[in-house]
Scaffold this motif. Structure first.
Motif, mmCIF file in Angstrom:
data_model
loop_
_atom_site.group_PDB
_atom_site.id
_atom_site.type_symbol
_atom_site.label_atom_id
_atom_site.label_comp_id
_atom_site.label_asym_id
_atom_site.label_seq_id
_atom_site.Cartn_x
_atom_site.Cartn_y
_atom_site.Cartn_z
ATOM 1 N N ASP A 67 53.222 6.481 -76.332
ATOM 2 C CA ASP A 67 52.437 6.479 -77.581
ATOM 3 C C ASP A 67 53.360 6.614 -78.783
ATOM 4 O O ASP A 67 53.206 5.906 -79.787
ATOM 5 C CB ASP A 67 51.418 7.626 -77.573
ATOM 6 N N GLY A 68 54.320 7.533 -78.697
ATOM 7 C CA GLY A 68 55.274 7.739 -79.795
ATOM 8 C C GLY A 68 56.098 6.489 -80.055
ATOM 9 O O GLY A 68 56.294 6.084 -81.206
ATOM 10 N N LEU A 69 56.560 5.881 -78.987
ATOM 11 C CA LEU A 69 57.394 4.670 -79.127
ATOM 12 C C LEU A 69 56.592 3.514 -79.718
ATOM 13 O O LEU A 69 57.120 2.702 -80.485
ATOM 14 C CB LEU A 69 57.975 4.271 -77.762
ATOM 15 N N LYS A 70 55.305 3.445 -79.400
ATOM 16 C CA LYS A 70 54.456 2.388 -79.980
ATOM 17 C C LYS A 70 54.328 2.588 -81.486
ATOM 18 O O LYS A 70 54.355 1.631 -82.260
ATOM 19 C CB LYS A 70 53.073 2.402 -79.325
ATOM 20 N N LEU A 71 54.192 3.845 -81.897
ATOM 21 C CA LEU A 71 54.084 4.149 -83.334
ATOM 22 C C LEU A 71 55.379 3.787 -84.060
ATOM 23 O O LEU A 71 55.364 3.237 -85.153
ATOM 24 C CB LEU A 71 53.816 5.652 -83.539
ATOM 25 N N ILE A 72 56.491 4.093 -83.432
ATOM 26 C CA ILE A 72 57.800 3.845 -84.045
ATOM 27 C C ILE A 72 58.099 2.354 -84.132
ATOM 28 O O ILE A 72 58.671 1.874 -85.115
ATOM 29 C CB ILE A 72 58.902 4.571 -83.229
ATOM 30 N N GLY A 73 57.677 1.622 -83.096
ATOM 31 C CA GLY A 73 57.932 0.182 -83.069
ATOM 32 C C GLY A 73 59.422 -0.116 -83.142
ATOM 33 O O GLY A 73 60.197 0.435 -82.373
ATOM 34 N N THR A 74 59.804 -0.947 -84.088
ATOM 35 C CA THR A 74 61.220 -1.332 -84.187
ATOM 36 C C THR A 74 61.934 -0.556 -85.301
ATOM 37 O O THR A 74 63.029 -0.930 -85.717
ATOM 38 C CB THR A 74 61.364 -2.844 -84.450
ATOM 39 N N ASN A 75 61.285 0.485 -85.795
ATOM 40 C CA ASN A 75 61.883 1.281 -86.878
ATOM 41 C C ASN A 75 63.135 2.027 -86.374
ATOM 42 O O ASN A 75 63.041 2.960 -85.576
ATOM 43 C CB ASN A 75 60.819 2.272 -87.389
ATOM 44 N N GLY A 76 64.291 1.608 -86.836
ATOM 45 C CA GLY A 76 65.563 2.175 -86.374
ATOM 46 C C GLY A 76 65.675 3.663 -86.643
ATOM 47 O O GLY A 76 66.176 4.416 -85.800
ATOM 48 N N PHE A 77 65.182 4.091 -87.811
ATOM 49 C CA PHE A 77 65.279 5.522 -88.128
ATOM 50 C C PHE A 77 64.391 6.334 -87.181
ATOM 51 O O PHE A 77 64.756 7.442 -86.763
ATOM 52 C CB PHE A 77 64.877 5.786 -89.588
ATOM 53 N N GLY A 78 63.240 5.770 -86.830
ATOM 54 C CA GLY A 78 62.335 6.439 -85.877
ATOM 55 C C GLY A 78 63.001 6.619 -84.524
ATOM 56 O O GLY A 78 62.926 7.694 -83.919
ATOM 57 N N ILE A 79 63.648 5.576 -84.055
ATOM 58 C CA ILE A 79 64.344 5.652 -82.756
ATOM 59 C C ILE A 79 65.472 6.687 -82.830
ATOM 60 O O ILE A 79 65.655 7.505 -81.925
ATOM 61 C CB ILE A 79 64.936 4.271 -82.364
ATOM 62 N N TYR A 80 66.204 6.638 -83.932
ATOM 63 C CA TYR A 80 67.315 7.572 -84.136
ATOM 64 C C TYR A 80 66.802 9.015 -84.095
ATOM 65 O O TYR A 80 67.380 9.883 -83.421
ATOM 66 C CB TYR A 80 67.978 7.274 -85.489
ATOM 67 N N THR A 81 65.698 9.265 -84.788
ATOM 68 C CA THR A 81 65.132 10.619 -84.854
ATOM 69 C C THR A 81 64.624 11.060 -83.478
ATOM 70 O O THR A 81 64.859 12.202 -83.052
ATOM 71 C CB THR A 81 63.957 10.651 -85.868
#
Ligand code: FEO
Length: 173
Positions: free
Chosen positions: A139-153
């Motif tokens: 669910d979290g990864l779906k929200l983040i999508g391809t947002n690099g900062f989201g993945i980094y965080t």
């Protein structure tokens, strides 16, 4: 002692749990190769927990005077096309494991083996937690999508996960 039928089925589950450990270790190595050390850490903890699951089952067989038989561990995948795919594979695998645990409970019940059923209850509860945790990651990864900062965080956050041993010695099983 548990019946020969149950002994065989529990030994098969020992192998399944080791295969799970192997799968998550492979995912951990994959993410480490990708430079995602937090995701690598999360799967490394998962690997450690799965080994504990195997040990818990093995120790139960030993405590009951049954024979432990370690079997070959099948090959696992070594790379995943995306982060979310690894978690989707994890969830699909955990659902299979849940079904296998349920089958073990059914077998123990059919034999009126209350001690084994009681031991397996821990696994029933653990599967609920595992599926919920992995679904949460998806669910979290779906929200983040391809947002690099989201993945980094998220990677930084997952680096904080620590392993707590299950204390699965023979005495503590
Ligand atoms: Fe031990 Fe994740 O099942």
């Amino acid at each position: 002692m548990v019946s020969k039928n149950l002994e065989k089925a529990i030994n098969e589950q020992v192998n399944v749990e080791f295969w799970s450990a192997y799968l998550y270790l492979s995912m951990s190595a994959h993410f480490a190769n990708e430079g995602l050390m937090g995701f690598a850490n999360w799967f490394k903890v998962q690997f450690q927990e799965e080994q504990d699951h195997s040990l818990k089952l093995m120790n139960y067989l030993i405590a009951k005077g049954n024979k432990v038989e370690l079997k070959p561990i099948e090959k696992v995948d070594t790379s995943w096309e995306s982060i979310i795919k690894a978690f989707e594979d994890t969830l699909a695998h955990e659902k299979v494991v849940t079904g296998q645990i349920n089958n073990l409970v059914s077998l123990a019940r059919s034999e009126n083996d209350y001690a084994t059923e009681s031991m397996l209850q821990w696994f029933v509860n653990e599967q609920v937690e595992e599926e919920e945790a992995v679904q949460g990651m998806i669910d979290g990864l779906k929200l983040i999508g391809t947002n690099g900062f989201g993945i980094y965080t998220m990677d930084k956050e997952l680096a904080q996960r620590t392993y707590t041993p299950l204390n699965s010695t023979v005495a503590g099983a």
